[in-house]
Design a protein around this motif. Structure first.
Motif: not given
Ligand SMILES: O=C(O)C[C@H](O)C(=O)O
Ligand SMILES: NC(=O)c1ccc[n+]([C@@H]2O[C@H](COP(=O)([O-])OP(=O)(O)OC[C@H]3O[C@@H](n4cnc5c(N)ncnc54)[C@H](O)[C@@H]3O)[C@@H](O)[C@H]2O)c1
Length: 355
Positions: A51, A123, A147-148, A163, A188-190, A261
Motif C-alpha cells: 500500500h 483509494h 472499498d470495492v 476489505s 489485504a487483497g494486495g 481504483w
Molecule cells: O486493491 C484494493 O482495492 C483493495 C485493497 O487495497 C487491498 O489490498 O485489499
C-alpha cells in the motif's frame, strides 16, 4: 535494470521526489503531489509495501484517464462543531484523506473530538498513515474507508464488503505511537496479488471460492474467489460498521457501487467513502496522567510471559517503527514487485526511475 537484491536501497527523499515528478507530470499540483508522495513513501518505510509506492502506477493511470481529477481540491461540504462532511471531488485519496484528517484534528482541538466523513474520495492507501497524523498531533486517531467488494460474509458465495481498512494510533510520551493498521480480511487483497506474482502459495484461511468454500488458488482472486473476513463474523461485523460510517453516512458509494481504483473504466470516479476521528486527549484527561497510564499499559504487556521462541509481546506498530528506523538510516529495500510497478509508472509517464 531493477533487481530484487535485498541490499539495494533507495532513500526516502529520492523515492518521494520520483513520486512527485510522476504526479506533477500528470498535472497534479506540487503540494498535492508532495502530500501523496509522503503518504506512499511513509507506508513503504513501514514495510507495508502493498500500500505504498506500488500504488502510484494505478493512480497515474486513473489520473491519465480522468477518473481522478488533478484540477480540483477537497472541500468541506457541511460541518458542525465536532464533525464535518468532506467532498473529495475525486481528487487523489491521499490528498482528500490528509485534508479530512487535518479537519478532524482542528475540530478536536476546539470540541474535544472531531469526526469527519468523506464522500467522492478514491483509494487512500494505508489507513494507518492518517491515524498516525492524528497521533503526531497528540491525539488518538482513527481512520477507515470502504472499498470495492472483495471480502466474503460468513456463508456467502461471493464478496459482500470491501476489505475496508481501519487503523487507530495512540501517542505515547517517550516512544513510538501505537499503530494498528489492518483490513477486515485475514490479509489485504494486495498480499494475494503479491504472492501470486512471486509464485508463492496462498496460506490456508485467506480465500474462499465462489461456492463459499476455502481455497488456496490465488489465481481465482478477485474474479472467482473472495478474501475471508478476519475472525469470521467478527471481521464481517466490523466491516459493516466501516461501511456505515465511511459509506452510508457520508453519502459516498456503498459496497457494489464503489468503483475499483485498479481495474475497469479509468475515466470513472470511484466514489470511495472514508471516515476519520480525532480525540483530543487533553480535553478529557490531563496529558501527563494519560501518558503515564499508557506507559503503564505498554509496560504491563511487554512484561507478560511469552510462549517458547517469542522474545517479547509486541504492540501494534512496533515492527513498522523498527522498519522505519532502518529505512531512515539505510534507505528502503523495495521488493521486486514494487520496483516493477515503479518502472512501469516511470515508463508510462516518461519520468526516469533509477533503482
Ligand atoms: O486493491 C484494493 O482495492 C483493495 C485493497 O487495497 C487491498 O489490498 O485489499
Ligand atoms: N485502501 C484500501 O482500500 C485498503 C484495503 C485493505 C487494506 N489496506 C491496507 O493494507 C495494509 C495491510 O492490511 P492487512 O490486513 O494485510 O494487515 P496485517 O494483517 O498485515 O496486519 C497489520 C497490523 O497488525 C499488527 N501486527 C502484526 N503482527 C502483530 C503482533 N504479533 N502483535 C501485535 N500487532 C501485530 C501490525 O503492527 C499492523 O498494525 C494496511 O495498511 C491497510 O490499511 C488498504
Amino acid at each position: 535494470m531493477a533487481s530484487a537484491v535485498a541490499d539495494q536501497t533507495i532513500s526516502i527523499g529520492e523515492l518521494e521526489d520520483f513520486c512527485i515528478r510522476v504526479l506533477t507530470s500528470l498535472g497534479v499540483g506540487e503540494d498535492d503531489a508532495r502530500t501523496t508522495a509522503k503518504a506512499l513513501v511513509t507506508t513503504d518505510t513501514w514495510g507495508v509495501y502493498t500500500h505504498g509506492t506500488k500504488l502510484l502506477r494505478g493512480y497515474a493511470r486513473r489520473l491519465r484517464g480522468g477518473g481522478l481529477r488533478n484540477n480540483l481540491s477537497p472541500k468541506i461540504a457541511d460541518e458542525g462543531a465536532a464533525w464535518a462532511l468532506v467532498d473529495g471531488q475525486s481528487t487523489l485519496g491521499q490528498v482528500t484523506s490528509t485534508f479530512a484528517t487535518e479537519v478532524a484534528i482542528r475540530k478536536a482541538r476546539q470540541a474535544g473530538v472531531g469526526f469527519v466523513t468523506v464522500t467522492n474520495s478514491c483509494h487512500f492507501g494505508a489507513a494507518g498513515y492518517y491515524a498516525w497524523l492524528a497521533a503526531k498531533a497528540g491525539m488518538i486517531g482513527l481512520a477507515m474507508a470502504n472499498d470495492v467488494p472483495s471480502v466474503a460474509a460468513p456463508g456467502s458465495r461471493g464478496p459482500v464488503l470491501g476489505s475496508n481498512p481501519i487503523a487507530f494510533s495512540c501517542p505515547t510520551a517517550a516512544g513510538d505511537p501505537i499503530l494498528l493498521d489492518m483490513s477486515i480480511a485475514t490479509v489485504a487483497g494486495g498480499k494475494v496479488f503479491a504472492r501470486c506474482k512471486r509464485g508463492e502459495p496462498i496460506p490456508p484461511g485467506w480465500l474462499v471460492d465462489d461456492a463459499g468454500q476455502p481455497t488456496q488458488d490465488g489465481t481465482l482472486y478477485p474474479d472467482r474467489a473472495s478474501l475471508s473476513p478476519v475472525g469470521g463474523h467478527k471481521g464481517y461485523g466490523i466491516g459493516l460498521l466501516i461501511e456505515i460510517l465511511a459509506g452510508v453516512l457520508s453519502g459516498a458509494a456503498v459496497t457494489k457501487q464503489v468503483g475499483s481504483w485498479l481495474f475497469g473504466d479509468m475515466s470513472a470516479p470511484t466514489n470511495h467513502g472514508a471516515a476519520f476521528l480525532a480525540i483530543d486527549v487533553s480535553a478529557i484527561m490531563t496529558p501527563s496522567t494519560f501518558y503515564e497510564r499508557i506507559a503503564a499499559l505498554i509496560s504491563e504487556i511487554h512484561a507478560e510471559p511469552t510462549a517458547e521462541g517469542v522474545a517479547s509481546l509486541m504492540l501494534p506498530g512496533e515492527m513498522e517503527w523498527r522498519n522505519r528506523r532502518q529505512a531512515e538510516s539505510k534507505g528502503i529495500a523495495l521488493p521486486a514487485d514494487v520496483i516493477d510497478s515503479l518502472q512501469e509508472a516511470a515508463s508510462e509517464s516518461g519520468q526516469p526511475f533509477v533503482f
